[in-house]
Design an enzyme around this catalytic site. Structure first.
Site, PDB file in Angstrom:
ATOM      1  N   ARG A  60       0.760  -1.225   0.104  1.00  0.00           N
ATOM      2  CA  ARG A  60       0.336  -0.143   0.057  1.00  0.00           C
ATOM      3  C   ARG A  60       1.104   1.149   0.307  1.00  0.00           C
ATOM      4  O   ARG A  60       0.074   2.301  -0.138  1.00  0.00           O
ATOM      5  CB  ARG A  60      -0.942   0.483   1.346  1.00  0.00           C
ATOM      6  CG  ARG A  60      -1.829  -0.837   1.073  1.00  0.00           C
ATOM      7  CD  ARG A  60      -3.091  -1.001   2.321  1.00  0.00           C
ATOM      8  NE  ARG A  60      -2.627  -2.299   2.406  1.00  0.00           N
ATOM      9  CZ  ARG A  60      -2.182  -2.652   3.931  1.00  0.00           C
ATOM     10  NH1 ARG A  60      -3.195  -2.154   4.875  1.00  0.00           N
ATOM     11  NH2 ARG A  60      -1.697  -3.453   3.771  1.00  0.00           N
ATOM     12  N   GLU A  97       3.198  -6.232  13.418  1.00  0.00           N
ATOM     13  CA  GLU A  97       1.695  -6.701  14.368  1.00  0.00           C
ATOM     14  C   GLU A  97       1.430  -8.071  14.268  1.00  0.00           C
ATOM     15  O   GLU A  97       0.868  -7.931  15.637  1.00  0.00           O
ATOM     16  CB  GLU A  97       0.442  -5.315  14.202  1.00  0.00           C
ATOM     17  CG  GLU A  97      -0.348  -5.152  15.128  1.00  0.00           C
ATOM     18  CD  GLU A  97      -1.003  -4.347  14.628  1.00  0.00           C
ATOM     19  OE1 GLU A  97      -0.716  -3.714  13.727  1.00  0.00           O
ATOM     20  OE2 GLU A  97      -2.068  -4.265  15.307  1.00  0.00           O
TER      21      GLU A  97
END
Ligand code: AMP
Length: 177
Positions: A60, A97
């Site tokens: 992205r 994460e």
């Protein structure tokens, strides 16, 4: 901070894992006004700096990163996931994460001494950005700034990158994980 962009960003709960609030920029990019405002706001904020190159993090970070490089009249470097770049690469492992991964960069993508703007859509724990910074610095580049559309301040990534001496710029913040 340009929080007017937040209305274009969709939140998908429990993706890709339970407990993660996925901040989905596909809706921001789908919207002609949202896309234009994001590129313009980021490019306007970055125009006062004197970078030599923009580097984007897969995937992205590529879309707006390339638009930013175009607006700033700079070249664009892709930092990709392992096994995607065809030329000679250097690689860096990092913690996400959610999970672990490896990033790679072509070993001739950055010239020694070049001032680089690192870009990604979102900073959470900062592990991805830190791996990108390591790759650029191992090639002799200097990451002058790291920029993101979204910061999740509770995950501490922005503080982590700033503690490395790299200023960061974000367009909006979301609470929570
Ligand atoms: P981190 O390395 O923890 O800073 O994670 C940043 C990377 O993971 C970015 O490339 C993001 O696109 C993605 N990411 C992490 N958390 C989220 C989230 N809550 N929503 C959307 N993308 C995320």
């Amino acid at each position: 901070m340009a929080s007017n962009l937040k209305k274009y960003i969709r939140t998908i709960p429990d993706f890709p894992h339970a407990g993660i609030q996925f901040r989905d920029i596909t809706t921001l990019f789908n919207n002609s006004k949202g896309l234009r405002e994001t590129v313009d706001q980021m490019a306007d904020a970055m125009a006062i700096h004197n970078f030599d190159q923009v580097a984007g993090l897969e995937a992205r970070g590529f879309m707006l990163g390339a638009a930013l490089a175009y607006r700033l009249e700079l070249g664009f470097t892709m930092i990709r996931k392992k096994g995607k770049l065809p030329g000679k690469t250097i690689s860096q492992d990092y913690n996400l994460e959610y999970g672990e991964a490896t990033l790679e960069i072509h070993d001739d993508a950055i010239e020694s001494g070049q001032k680089v703007l690192l870009f990604d859509d979102l900073i959470a724990t900062g592990g991805t950005a830190e791996a990108g910074i390591n790759l650029i610095e191992r090639l002799g580049g200097k990451v002058e700034m790291a920029a993101f559309i979204i910061d999740l301040p509770e995950l501490g990534g922005r503080k982590k990158i700033e503690s490395l001496g790299i200023p960061t710029y974000v367009l909006c913040e979301f609470d929570g994980l």
